[in-house]
Design a protein around this motif. Structure first.
Motif, PDB file in Angstrom:
ATOM      1  N   THR A 106       2.475   3.374   0.794  1.00  0.00           N
ATOM      2  CA  THR A 106       1.505   4.405   1.135  1.00  0.00           C
ATOM      3  C   THR A 106       0.634   4.709  -0.074  1.00  0.00           C
ATOM      4  O   THR A 106      -0.577   4.858   0.028  1.00  0.00           O
ATOM      5  CB  THR A 106       2.216   5.700   1.550  1.00  0.00           C
ATOM      6  OG1 THR A 106       3.225   5.371   2.478  1.00  0.00           O
ATOM      7  CG2 THR A 106       1.241   6.673   2.161  1.00  0.00           C
TER       8      THR A 106
ATOM      9  N   GLN B 277      -2.943  11.990  -1.201  1.00  0.00           N
ATOM     10  CA  GLN B 277      -2.461  11.033  -0.216  1.00  0.00           C
ATOM     11  C   GLN B 277      -1.245  11.552   0.543  1.00  0.00           C
ATOM     12  O   GLN B 277      -0.955  11.102   1.640  1.00  0.00           O
ATOM     13  CB  GLN B 277      -2.036   9.758  -0.933  1.00  0.00           C
ATOM     14  CG  GLN B 277      -3.062   8.677  -0.889  1.00  0.00           C
ATOM     15  CD  GLN B 277      -2.546   7.493  -1.681  1.00  0.00           C
ATOM     16  OE1 GLN B 277      -1.697   7.624  -2.550  1.00  0.00           O
ATOM     17  NE2 GLN B 277      -3.063   6.341  -1.381  1.00  0.00           N
TER      18      GLN B 277
ATOM     19  N   GLU C 254      -1.082   8.478   7.280  1.00  0.00           N
ATOM     20  CA  GLU C 254      -0.126   7.397   7.060  1.00  0.00           C
ATOM     21  C   GLU C 254       1.142   7.925   6.395  1.00  0.00           C
ATOM     22  O   GLU C 254       2.259   7.597   6.782  1.00  0.00           O
ATOM     23  CB  GLU C 254      -0.782   6.331   6.181  1.00  0.00           C
ATOM     24  CG  GLU C 254      -0.031   5.022   6.212  1.00  0.00           C
ATOM     25  CD  GLU C 254      -0.448   4.106   5.075  1.00  0.00           C
ATOM     26  OE1 GLU C 254      -1.516   4.335   4.482  1.00  0.00           O
ATOM     27  OE2 GLU C 254       0.317   3.185   4.784  1.00  0.00           O
ATOM     28  N   ASN C 255       0.945   8.772   5.365  1.00  0.00           N
ATOM     29  CA  ASN C 255       2.124   9.262   4.669  1.00  0.00           C
ATOM     30  C   ASN C 255       2.916  10.237   5.535  1.00  0.00           C
ATOM     31  O   ASN C 255       4.139  10.284   5.468  1.00  0.00           O
ATOM     32  CB  ASN C 255       1.746   9.921   3.343  1.00  0.00           C
ATOM     33  CG  ASN C 255       2.974  10.139   2.487  1.00  0.00           C
ATOM     34  OD1 ASN C 255       3.735   9.210   2.251  1.00  0.00           O
ATOM     35  ND2 ASN C 255       3.206  11.374   2.086  1.00  0.00           N
TER      36      ASN C 255
ATOM     37  N   GLY D  50      -1.196   1.189  -1.037  1.00  0.00           N
ATOM     38  CA  GLY D  50      -1.889   0.515   0.056  1.00  0.00           C
ATOM     39  C   GLY D  50      -1.957  -0.995  -0.125  1.00  0.00           C
ATOM     40  O   GLY D  50      -0.964  -1.646  -0.442  1.00  0.00           O
ATOM     41  N   ASP D  51      -3.140  -1.550   0.036  1.00  0.00           N
ATOM     42  CA  ASP D  51      -3.312  -3.005   0.027  1.00  0.00           C
ATOM     43  C   ASP D  51      -3.212  -3.618  -1.366  1.00  0.00           C
ATOM     44  O   ASP D  51      -3.285  -4.831  -1.521  1.00  0.00           O
ATOM     45  CB  ASP D  51      -4.675  -3.372   0.645  1.00  0.00           C
ATOM     46  CG  ASP D  51      -4.670  -3.093   2.141  1.00  0.00           C
ATOM     47  OD1 ASP D  51      -3.565  -3.080   2.708  1.00  0.00           O
ATOM     48  OD2 ASP D  51      -5.755  -2.881   2.704  1.00  0.00           O
TER      49      ASP D  51
END
Lengths: 339, 373
Positions: free
Chosen positions: B239, A49, A54-55, B242-243
């Motif tokens: 991050t 990730q 996003e990161n 997340g959700d």
């Protein structure tokens, strides 16, 4: 294939040579970039990730403030001085912006002019440091501890016991609104970095600053106005710290005397890891910026990797030492005394 | 502030002029202002108007200390001692705090009342020694080394006051879980891990987690009590998970407010619930705003710590109480726990710097359970 060594090198032969000259060149912060790649590789295994869009945008936001600080600090460090006043200047400028923007404490609503005033305040504090160093001949180490306290004092005066909450939605939007996937703050930091890089390589000041750090007496004998260059360096550093204070304030949305807390460590560590040498004359804006990105990536990476809070600090310290060894390996060979 | 009269006139000027006053006084053999060496079990005999009130804490750039100062000032005003009240800022520097206190005591200590928030627990023994030597009166807040508390053979360390973090962490966690409907996953932001309040508040969270099997703690991370760090850590954790994140429990309001900014940046304002501790003004405003997602904090104890701290020291200095003869639960105690602040009661919670609730007729008015040494 047996081409005599005396013949002109073909273009294919020149490419690796160019490559190795980039590796060896000090214009590109190769070791620091290598550390960054290493972090990315490790994280690819631990938690992929880390490299998600996003990161990466999270990383960009988290690097924005220290990157702006690093640009300013680089010029001071290149000249062999140091600016420790970062946190105080940030406090003063952040608080100044907060009380001049639309807020819940007074009737001011200067909009973008508040940012201009705040950056000018930072530049003013930088000028104070610069003039003290050059004309009063006080070591920058001492002077900037003084301007640090002056900055905190100004911030405290403006704070007056009650934090001003900013209500200017356009200003708060700098941290929230995204343009091409990144918040405005990150783009602002990028602009500052590009400007800093340009100043360093394409202006007389930038080149002279390097010379002053290499040897102030030689620079003076060559006819440079060393004093003027030093003063400009400190003013730039102050202005950058002022802008960083405003940016950090946009992120939190409230005036805070301690807005800069912890930034001095991140910035100086980043500058050194990047390969800008504290004794001056080596390194550059790009180096320092890569250095602070390494610092931000470490903090972010450790959270993503789930490193226990209890050992994070020790891990961070150890990685900084290792990174410093890697990035400064080459510098050690050239009869440089490391103090 | 009026400087108390020195009893060694020969040295007065130099002492006043030279920064190293403490050293000189010690050399001149008139330690602590030249009064008779105060016996440890002696009752205070100061006239109320002779008492000097000193409040020491980190710095007035911090809202908590602004409220401490307000409470302390309110007490000074109640006794007509406003002119003799002094705030000294340690700026987070233990050495500075100790030397500031030493130089105040060097000017004559018998009628000096100190209400100190020690920068670190480790400086408490030196503080107590200095105060004993000068015959002054000390009340400490928050920090004391494990096992060290005022004892029955010593009146001059009047009391140690603290705030129990366990119910604070527990109450805010419970309010957070209720707002999530008792189901979902949270992340936790811790303070500096070895600080007692950080440990206690987290223990409170763990206690609440045990009672709510539907709530899962995804991860806890330290954000060092810092707002920007709280924002950065929350960003990274959002991050990472997340959700999955439905709530953020934070050990302080500053970190919780940082988390709120991070949540806003992620476009989830109001969806992810947040709780903090401390009762900062900004947190109270956030709790009152249902759109913020900020569901709970605690009431501020700052004004009570400033006001009652000085009140206890003053009562001891004037002989109104004899600390040595008070029971242990009045020498080292937690303030009485206050109900948490939620949307239900936020309108009735007083401003953190409001001092009208303080009742100085009884200096032990806020004393709750004993701090176990």
């Amino acid at each position: 294939m047996s081409i005599a060594p005396s013949t002109t090198p073909t273009s294919t032969a020149r490419a690796p040579q160019q490559f190795s000259s980039i590796i060896r060149s000090e214009r590109v912060p190769v070791p620091a970039l290598a550390v960054l790649v290493l972090i990315a590789l490790v994280m690819l295994v631990v938690n992929p990730q880390f490299l998600s869009a996003e990161n990466l945008s999270t990383l960009a936001i988290q690097s924005a403030v220290p990157a702006v600080l690093a640009v300013g600090l680089t010029f001071v460090v290149l000249m062999g001085s140091i600016d420790l006043s970062i946190e105080g200047v940030m406090g003063a400028s952040g608080m100044a912006a907060a009380v001049l923007l639309l807020n819940d404490r007074n009737g001011f609503d200067l909009g973008l002019w508040a940012v201009v005033v705040a950056v000018a305040l930072g530049a003013g504090l930088g000028a104070l440091s610069g003039f003290s160093v050059t004309f009063l001949r006080v070591p920058s180490f001492i002077v900037t501890i003084g301007t640090w306290q002056i900055g905190l004092g100004i911030a405290q005066l403006l704070f007056a016991g009650k934090p001003p909450r900013i209500a200017d939605q356009a200003f708060l939007g700098f941290a929230l609104d995204r343009v091409l996937g990144l918040p405005v703050l990150a783009w602002a930091a990028l602009v500052v970095v590009v400007l800093g890089w340009w100043v360093q390589h394409n202006t007389r000041f930038g080149r002279y600053a390097m010379c002053v750090g290499g040897g102030a007496d030689i620079a003076r004998l060559s006819g440079m106005s060393v004093r003027r260059i030093r003063v400009i360096g400190f003013i730039l550093a102050g202005a950058c710290a002022g802008l960083a204070g405003v940016m950090a304030t946009a992120r939190t949305g409230v005036g805070d005397v301690g807005i800069g807390t912890g930034q001095l460590f991140i910035t100086i560590a980043g500058v050194v890891i990047g390969g800008t040498v504290l004794t001056g004359g080596r390194g550059g804006v790009l180096h320092s910026v890569v250095g602070v990105v390494v610092m931000a990536a470490l903090a972010n990476g450790m959270v993503l990797a789930g490193v226990s809070s209890f050992i994070q600090q020790a891990v961070l310290g150890a990685i900084i030492v290792i990174a410093a060894v890697v990035t400064m390996w080459r510098l050690r060979s050239r009869l440089r005394v490391v103090k | 502030m009026k400087v108390p009269k020195m009893k060694c006139p020969k040295y007065t000027r130099r002492v006043a002029a030279v920064a190293s006053a403490v050293a000189l006084v010690a050399l001149s053999g008139c330690g602590g202002g030249g009064g008779p060496a105060a016996g440890s079990d002696e009752k205070g005999g100061c006239k109320p108007e002779d008492v000097t009130l000193v409040q020491s804490g980190r710095g007035l750039e911090n809202e908590y200390y602004v409220s401490v100062d307000a409470g302390a000032k309110a007490f000074a005003a109640a006794k007509g001692l406003t002119e003799k009240y002094q705030w000294i800022a340690s700026d987070g520097d233990s050495g500075k705090q100790l030397s500031q206190i030493k130089s105040i005591l060097a000017r004559g200590g018998e009628c000096v009342v100190l209400n100190v928030d020690p920068n670190e627990a480790s400086i408490v023994p030196s503080l107590v020694k200095e105060v004993d030597k000068a015959g002054a009166w000390l009340v400490t807040q928050w920090n004391t080394p494990a096992g060290l508390a005022p004892t029955s053979d010593n009146s001059h360390w009047v009391a140690h006051m603290s705030v129990d973090g366990v119910p604070q962490g527990y109450d805010t966690a419970k309010a957070l879980f209720e707002s999530m409907g008792g189901e979902g996953s949270i992340i936790a932001l811790q303070g500096i891990l070895d600080n007692p309040p950080a440990k206690e508040r987290f223990a409170g969270l763990e206690k609440a987690l045990a009672e709510y099997p539907g709530i899962k703690l995804l991860e806890d991370q330290t954000a060092g009590w810092d707002r920007t760090k709280g924002q950065n850590v929350t960003q990274s954790l959002l991050t990472k998970y997340g959700d999955k994140v439905d709530g953020v429990w934070a050990a302080s309001d500053s970190m919780a407010l940082g988390a709120v900014s991070a949540i806003k940046g992620a476009g989830k304002a109001g969806e992810i619930k947040v709780s903090g501790v401390d009762g900062l003004k900004e947190a109270l405003q956030a709790v009152a705003d249902p759109k913020s997602g900020y569901v709970a904090t605690t009431q501020s104890t700052a004004a009570a710590q400033g006001g009652y701290g000085l009140a206890l020291g003053f009562a001891a200095a004037t002989g109104e109480i004899d600390p040595a003869s008070e029971p242990a639960e009045r020498r080292a105690f937690y303030l009485k726990p206050l109900p948490p602040v939620t949307a239900k009661n936020v309108e009735s919670v007083p401003d953190p710097a409001d001092t009208s609730q303080l009742n100085f007729d009884d200096p032990y008015a806020a004393a709750g359970t004993q701090v176990q040494p």
